[in-house]
Design a protein around this motif. Structure first.
Motif, PDB file in Angstrom:
ATOM      1  N   ALA A 124       0.825  -1.210   0.000  1.00 19.15           N
ATOM      2  CA  ALA A 124       0.000   0.000   0.000  1.00 19.15           C
ATOM      3  C   ALA A 124       0.859   1.259   0.000  1.00 19.15           C
ATOM      4  N   SER A 161       0.519   3.659  -3.319  1.00 17.65           N
ATOM      5  CA  SER A 161      -0.070   4.983  -3.110  1.00 17.65           C
ATOM      6  C   SER A 161       0.831   6.093  -3.632  1.00 17.65           C
ATOM      7  N   GLY A 189      -5.753   2.494   1.950  1.00 17.44           N
ATOM      8  CA  GLY A 189      -4.670   1.634   2.437  1.00 17.44           C
ATOM      9  C   GLY A 189      -4.797   0.237   1.879  1.00 17.44           C
ATOM     10  N   VAL A 190      -5.275  -0.706   2.700  1.00 10.88           N
ATOM     11  CA  VAL A 190      -5.462  -2.091   2.270  1.00 10.88           C
ATOM     12  C   VAL A 190      -6.953  -2.393   2.198  1.00 10.88           C
ATOM     13  N   ASN A 207      -4.882   1.830  -3.734  1.00  9.41           N
ATOM     14  CA  ASN A 207      -4.909   0.920  -2.590  1.00  9.41           C
ATOM     15  C   ASN A 207      -4.221  -0.401  -2.923  1.00  9.41           C
ATOM     16  N   ALA A 208      -3.704  -1.075  -1.909  1.00  7.42           N
ATOM     17  CA  ALA A 208      -3.347  -2.480  -2.045  1.00  7.42           C
ATOM     18  C   ALA A 208      -4.620  -3.304  -1.916  1.00  7.42           C
ATOM     19  N   VAL A 230       1.398  -5.609  -3.792  1.00  2.40           N
ATOM     20  CA  VAL A 230       0.198  -4.766  -3.890  1.00  2.40           C
ATOM     21  C   VAL A 230      -1.062  -5.599  -4.064  1.00  2.40           C
TER      22      VAL A 230
END
Length: 477
Positions: free
Chosen positions: A51, A55, A142-143, A169-170, A199
């Motif tokens: 992430a 990003s 984020g995740v 995002n991941a 990712v």
């Protein structure tokens, strides 16, 4: 096939597997790992690092990768569609359409992510802040965890993964147990297209174990789930404990209203197409069909005549109209629901039988508004529940008596009646003179009541998978 964690194809920590079968023939296609919570935790840790990298990757680079992937989907459409049809049970032509839709979804997210702008706001609208300037921007969460259902794995993976990756995002995907192979192959292609290995993770396994672990982890920022209302409720409860964002597309018992001034032939055709798609395993298919009393017998006769010609069989063979359900348990459940409905007084007009373990004959039932099937019992099979009505007010009341409200439709040539229904029906989409199976990729798809939380579609999912940051320049004006 193996799952993929941090770019590594691997088995589960305990070596256990899940079998994937072609339900038309019962043949074993492949196995996938039955992941453990330890496997899931490794995926979360890899995604947290991913992430940070993703990003900071410029939007244009992310777009190039996603566009490259969508072209790879089209280049490999034959292979992917055959794999999807074999493991899922839907007709090959339907699988081909799903892969093409998946490519279009990634194209859409890639294009729209380039226009995910913020605002510049002079704060002179408030006394004392006349010299301040506020700049807003959207940043990834984020995740994101995506839990995918069996009925449209490629399409729904694309809606969730495409949005997550396009917005920075991941992403961790937990594919369906019955048909995970196409999703795994799509993850492989995304890595080949250039998505960094940490990712994007795919963790195969059972929902009650690894799906639950992923959804309740305090290390993830959002969960996007498509599936049953019961499981969605548990995910929402778990997400609330961590203040994770939760997006849910859940159960449905969608209805079509056919008025006497509507196009009868079109209504029959749309009803059949919607209910036989994926052998009736579609959240927004027309599970309840309300027909005005004056044309009810004509509608029923046309419907039965056409359905009587439909052939069930191997989904890979030409001439097949209805393939198997996703597994034998699903077919048994539909068979039991049919018998339950007959036990409540429904009249069986056509079909009603389970055939060769996992097939359900196209089935027509005449039901009444007080039966479970007319309210909250969702049948995931090729079953047509017919009800006559006398007034539009009565029809809308029956539609709205369900705790669900995903899609709906009405057939009428009277625009006033159509708009009245559109305004009064409690559903996320009201289709006028078309079927309930209606989901353009730009649509804000999602339901009222217990059909879900949030909306899924190109612009809408990008907004939901990002958060707004405000940067204020004080005293610069």
């Amino acid at each position: 096939m193996q799952m993929i964690i941090n770019g590594e194809k691997r088995d589960s920590a305990n070596g256990k597997v899940i079998e994937v079968r072609n339900m038309a023939t019962q043949e074993l296609i492949d196995t996938v790992p039955a992941a453990t919570v330890e496997d899931a935790q490794e995926a979360i840790e890899a995604a947290q690092l991913g992430a940070k990298i993703w990003s900071q990757t410029p939007v244009y680079q992310r777009v190039e990768i996603l566009n490259r992937f969508s072209q790879m989907l089209r280049d490999n459409k034959g292979e992917l569609a055959r794999l999807l049809s074999t493991e899922n049970g839907k007709l090959l032509v339907q699988a081909e359409g799903e892969i093409e839709t998946a490519a279009a979804i990634f194209d859409g997210f890639a294009a729209e992510s380039k226009r995910l702008f913020g605002q510049t706001i002079p704060l002179e609208i408030q006394p004392g802040l006349e010299k301040d300037l506020m700049i807003t921007k959207r940043e990834p969460l984020g995740v994101v965890v995506g839990i995918i259902p069996f009925n449209f794995p490629a399409e729904l993976f694309s809606f969730k993964a495409g949005a997550a990756l396009a917005s920075g995002n991941a992403f961790i995907v937990k594919p369906p147990e019955d048909d995970p192979l196409t999703v795994i192959r799509m993850v492989e292609l995304l890595h080949e297209a250039g998505v960094p290995k940490n990712v994007l993770q795919v963790v195969t396994g059972y929902g009650e174990e690894v799906g639950d672990y992923l959804a309740k982890s305090p290390s993830i920022q959002a969960v996007s789930f498509t599936g049953s209302t019961e499981v969605g409720t548990m995910i929402a409860q778990n997400g609330a404990k961590n203040l994770s964002r939760v997006f849910l597309e859940l159960g449905a018992n969608d209805a079509t209203i056919v008025c006497e001034d509507g196009d009868l032939d079109a209504a029959v055709d749309f009803a059949i197409a919607g209910r036989l798609l994926a052998s009736g395993q579609v959240c927004c298919s027309n599970k309840r069909i309300l027909v005005e009393k004056s044309i009810y017998e004509d509608f029923k006769a046309k419907l039965v005549d056409i359905l009587s010609t439909k052939r069930i069989g191997n989904q890979l063979e030409q001439g097949t109209d209805v393939g198997p359900l996703i597994n034998e348990g699903a077919a048994i459940k539909v068979e039991e629901q049919i018998q339950h409905t007959i036990g409540q007084g429904a009249k069986l007009i056509l079909g009603g039988r389970r055939v060769n373990e996992a097939f359900i004959e196209p089935t027509v039932l005449e039901v009444t508004k007080d039966m479970d099937i007319a309210k909250d019992m969702e049948m995931f099979g090729p079953v047509f529940a017919l009800m006559p009505f006398e007034t539009q007010e009565e029809a809308i009341e029956i539609v709205n008596q369900s705790n669900f409200g995903l899609n709906s439709s009405i057939f009428t040539r009277d625009i006033t009646k159509a708009m009245d229904a559109g305004n009064k029906i409690q559903a996320g989409v009201v289709s006028i003179n078309g079927g309930t199976v209606y989901r353009p990729i730009c649509c804000a798809f999602g339901g009222y009541k217990k059909s879900g939380i949030g909306r899924e579609g190109i612009l809408y999912t990008l907004e939901e998978f990002t958060q707004i940051k405000s940067i204020v320049l004080r005293g610069v004006m």
